[in-house]
Motif scaffolding. Sequence first.
Motif, mmCIF file in Angstrom:
data_model
loop_
_atom_site.group_PDB
_atom_site.id
_atom_site.type_symbol
_atom_site.label_atom_id
_atom_site.label_comp_id
_atom_site.label_asym_id
_atom_site.label_seq_id
_atom_site.Cartn_x
_atom_site.Cartn_y
_atom_site.Cartn_z
ATOM 1 N N LEU A 165 14.127 103.421 -25.458
ATOM 2 C CA LEU A 165 13.048 102.436 -25.418
ATOM 3 C C LEU A 165 12.491 102.203 -24.017
ATOM 4 N N ALA A 166 12.881 103.041 -23.073
ATOM 5 C CA ALA A 166 12.500 102.811 -21.675
ATOM 6 C C ALA A 166 10.991 102.790 -21.460
ATOM 7 N N ASP A 167 10.248 103.564 -22.220
ATOM 8 C CA ASP A 167 8.809 103.691 -21.964
ATOM 9 C C ASP A 167 7.950 102.773 -22.819
ATOM 10 N N VAL A 168 8.560 101.913 -23.609
ATOM 11 C CA VAL A 168 7.783 101.002 -24.460
ATOM 12 C C VAL A 168 7.401 99.769 -23.654
ATOM 13 N N ARG A 169 6.117 99.521 -23.551
ATOM 14 C CA ARG A 169 5.617 98.433 -22.701
ATOM 15 C C ARG A 169 5.685 97.082 -23.417
ATOM 16 N N GLY A 170 5.911 96.036 -22.603
ATOM 17 C CA GLY A 170 5.825 94.675 -23.106
ATOM 18 C C GLY A 170 6.806 94.351 -24.218
ATOM 19 N N LEU A 171 7.986 94.918 -24.156
ATOM 20 C CA LEU A 171 8.949 94.778 -25.249
ATOM 21 C C LEU A 171 9.885 93.591 -25.003
ATOM 22 N N THR A 172 10.151 92.837 -26.056
ATOM 23 C CA THR A 172 11.186 91.806 -26.035
ATOM 24 C C THR A 172 12.283 92.220 -26.990
ATOM 25 N N VAL A 173 13.520 92.258 -26.485
ATOM 26 C CA VAL A 173 14.651 92.724 -27.292
ATOM 27 C C VAL A 173 15.697 91.624 -27.373
ATOM 28 N N VAL A 174 16.039 91.252 -28.590
ATOM 29 C CA VAL A 174 17.122 90.309 -28.842
ATOM 30 C C VAL A 174 18.316 91.110 -29.342
ATOM 31 N N THR A 175 19.485 90.888 -28.771
ATOM 32 C CA THR A 175 20.657 91.650 -29.205
ATOM 33 C C THR A 175 21.939 90.849 -29.009
ATOM 34 N N VAL A 215 11.579 87.654 -34.925
ATOM 35 C CA VAL A 215 11.266 88.978 -34.386
ATOM 36 C C VAL A 215 10.492 89.791 -35.424
ATOM 37 N N ASP A 216 9.798 90.805 -34.921
ATOM 38 C CA ASP A 216 9.009 91.659 -35.812
ATOM 39 C C ASP A 216 9.902 92.575 -36.648
ATOM 40 N N VAL A 217 10.907 93.183 -35.997
ATOM 41 C CA VAL A 217 11.762 94.148 -36.677
ATOM 42 C C VAL A 217 13.204 93.977 -36.215
ATOM 43 N N LEU A 218 14.125 94.056 -37.165
ATOM 44 C CA LEU A 218 15.547 94.150 -36.836
ATOM 45 C C LEU A 218 16.015 95.561 -37.135
ATOM 46 N N PHE A 219 16.626 96.204 -36.149
ATOM 47 C CA PHE A 219 17.281 97.489 -36.348
ATOM 48 C C PHE A 219 18.772 97.195 -36.508
ATOM 49 N N ALA A 240 15.999 86.308 -39.269
ATOM 50 C CA ALA A 240 15.017 86.115 -38.191
ATOM 51 C C ALA A 240 13.928 87.178 -38.173
ATOM 52 N N ALA A 241 14.114 88.257 -38.926
ATOM 53 C CA ALA A 241 13.211 89.408 -38.820
ATOM 54 C C ALA A 241 12.199 89.465 -39.964
ATOM 55 N N ARG A 242 10.981 89.831 -39.626
ATOM 56 C CA ARG A 242 9.962 90.062 -40.653
ATOM 57 C C ARG A 242 10.224 91.356 -41.401
ATOM 58 N N ARG A 243 10.878 92.308 -40.734
ATOM 59 C CA ARG A 243 11.105 93.629 -41.315
ATOM 60 C C ARG A 243 12.514 94.092 -40.956
ATOM 61 N N ALA A 276 8.415 92.186 -30.532
ATOM 62 C CA ALA A 276 9.700 91.512 -30.366
ATOM 63 C C ALA A 276 10.626 92.102 -31.414
ATOM 64 N N ILE A 277 11.706 92.723 -30.968
ATOM 65 C CA ILE A 277 12.624 93.377 -31.900
ATOM 66 C C ILE A 277 14.043 92.875 -31.668
ATOM 67 N N ALA A 278 14.886 93.089 -32.656
ATOM 68 C CA ALA A 278 16.311 92.779 -32.516
ATOM 69 C C ALA A 278 17.109 94.033 -32.800
ATOM 70 N N LEU A 279 18.165 94.230 -32.033
ATOM 71 C CA LEU A 279 19.091 95.337 -32.235
ATOM 72 C C LEU A 279 20.476 94.755 -32.448
ATOM 73 N N SER A 280 21.068 95.024 -33.591
ATOM 74 C CA SER A 280 22.434 94.568 -33.834
ATOM 75 C C SER A 280 23.407 95.426 -33.043
ATOM 76 N N ALA A 281 24.677 95.063 -33.107
ATOM 77 C CA ALA A 281 25.703 95.882 -32.471
ATOM 78 C C ALA A 281 25.897 97.168 -33.258
ATOM 79 N N GLY A 282 26.340 98.215 -32.560
ATOM 80 C CA GLY A 282 26.618 99.479 -33.223
ATOM 81 C C GLY A 282 26.306 100.644 -32.311
ATOM 82 N N THR A 283 26.895 101.786 -32.593
ATOM 83 C CA THR A 283 26.675 102.955 -31.748
ATOM 84 C C THR A 283 25.300 103.586 -31.979
ATOM 85 N N THR A 284 24.767 103.481 -33.181
ATOM 86 C CA THR A 284 23.440 104.047 -33.435
ATOM 87 C C THR A 284 22.361 103.182 -32.801
#
Length: 257
Positions: A112-122, A168-172, A201-204, A96-104
Amino acid sequence: MLAQQRQSAILELIRQRGGVRVSHLVTRFGVSDMTIRRDLEALAERGLIDKVHGGATLAGPGSAEEPGFAAKSIRQRDEKRAIAERAATLVEPGMAIALSAGTTTAALATLLADVRGLTVVTNSIPVADALYADPRADRTVVLTGGIRTPSDALTGPVAEAAVSTLNVDVLFLGVHGMSPRTGFTTPNLLEAGINRRLVHAARRLVVLADHTKWETIGIATIAPLADADVLITDAGLDPAARAPLAEQVGELVVVEV
């Protein structure tokens, strides 16, 4: 060369490169270190450049000025792609990951199309669009509601409430700027609020910031540098910036473009 002529030449050089070091200017113009520093001081007093440690950069926008997503998306495209590719290696199936706003972060979403079982919060509309463009039955995308900013971020009380009960596990995290004094910053006060909730919310925390973000300062601090478990940037980063960053972040990753 007269001082005025030399200062005009220095300004043109900074405009071409985005920034210069004092040592380079000393060699180029054949004058003393003190003379160059006086030239830079004169240009800075006129608001044409910003003095930074060891050199100068072109005067940046105000700390509350926020370019739109489209404008930012054409800047440092190769650097952002390289950073996103490195960040994608940190995403594993079932996370379970989070992606903030931004162009990067939007560039990361396309990888991330090929990553299985992914939950994305954004809270990013472009990130959600990129993920929805390639639907998978085993992927969950949680798009917060809220007020839309020039960066196509959803912010405000609705967005913050949506994130406040999630883990979530990781916030980018994409940022507007970073510096030892102010940490990771944004020019948008509302966006700072939702980003702080995402950090909580993120562990990392993995921060994605190309080299132009160094010593750029937005009006609101999201988090201090020390909160970043990983900072991914590109090789264009000023060598003088690497030591202070490496001292504060958990891991500094510099990618080649």
